[in-house]
Scaffold this active site. Sequence first.
Site, PDB file in Angstrom:
ATOM      1  N   LYS A 149      -3.455   3.117  -2.716  1.00 35.40           N
ATOM      2  CA  LYS A 149      -4.837   3.595  -2.764  1.00 35.40           C
ATOM      3  C   LYS A 149      -4.960   4.733  -1.767  1.00 35.40           C
ATOM      4  CE  LYS A 149      -8.321   0.872  -3.173  1.00 35.40           C
ATOM      5  NZ  LYS A 149      -8.653   1.244  -4.554  1.00 35.40           N
ATOM      6  N   MET A 151      -9.556   9.574   8.004  1.00 30.21           N
ATOM      7  CA  MET A 151      -9.915  10.087   6.670  1.00 30.21           C
ATOM      8  C   MET A 151     -11.003  11.159   6.756  1.00 30.21           C
ATOM      9  SD  MET A 151      -9.854   6.407   4.682  1.00 30.21           S
ATOM     10  CE  MET A 151     -10.729   5.561   6.024  1.00 30.21           C
ATOM     11  N   ASP A 154       0.824  -1.208   0.000  1.00 32.66           N
ATOM     12  CA  ASP A 154       0.000   0.000   0.000  1.00 32.66           C
ATOM     13  C   ASP A 154       0.857   1.256   0.000  1.00 32.66           C
ATOM     14  OD1 ASP A 154      -2.542  -0.959  -0.213  1.00 32.66           O
ATOM     15  OD2 ASP A 154      -3.067  -0.748   1.897  1.00 32.66           O
TER      16      ASP A 154
END
Length: 264
Positions: free
Chosen positions: A63, A180, A41
Amino acid sequence: MNTSPVLTGRCTLVGAGPGDPELLTLKAVKAIASATVLLVDDLVNDGVLVHASPTARIVYVGKRGGCSSTPQAFIDKLMIQAVQAGEQVVRLKGGDPFIFGRGGEEVEHLRAAGIDVEVVNGITSGLAGMSSLGAPLTHRDHAHGVVFVTGHAKPGDSGTEWPQLARTAQQAKLTLVIYMGVSQLDTITQGLLQGLPAATPVAIVQHASLPTQRQALTTLGDLVGTMDREGLQSPSIIVVGDVVQGAKAWGNPQQSLQNTALQA
């Protein structure tokens, strides 16, 4: 007569932790060292990869919201094909695979293809960030539990009901750890203010556990203003609740923002 050995592949989802390579578990190090293929990642620290075999194939499948990303369907297909080819696959994910790492979705796809999966947990940034401030996520006097919640809903999902969550957190004495949430910070803050006092303590931690870590201590009422003034950006975790008062710099604004983790 064909005497070629039968190749038996396997897949392990490994949590690489919040960033600091020294926070890897021993089990994670062993899994990384045994891999013939690593699917890595975007937020995984390069220092983690020193544990990989020199002959391992490393594939970056980043991502990140707002950035060019590898499609999830491609990642799923790549994992399945590699295992079926007899590879020892490690899917290396930032933090913990099962906390906003889409690990659950990947396990479902692998199992549907008849592939058993092992999961190696990693330290999540919400825990590492608060620990770096010297503050807990739970406390007998201030927080009876903790909620990990995403501020980034998938397309077509209405997302979290922030006012309802805030009221529950106030009544049940819960710490909120928001991942996030930077891009939707204004909406999140306005929703939380419908159930929590403006004076509720908040910690913001960017790049938790890394040398580039920065953090600020503020209140819910001034959360948006603090983010703007200090230029804090993604990836950041936002912790809301009375436990933030346990941070070493709480009550000392001159020490609330540093370029590295707060020191005693």
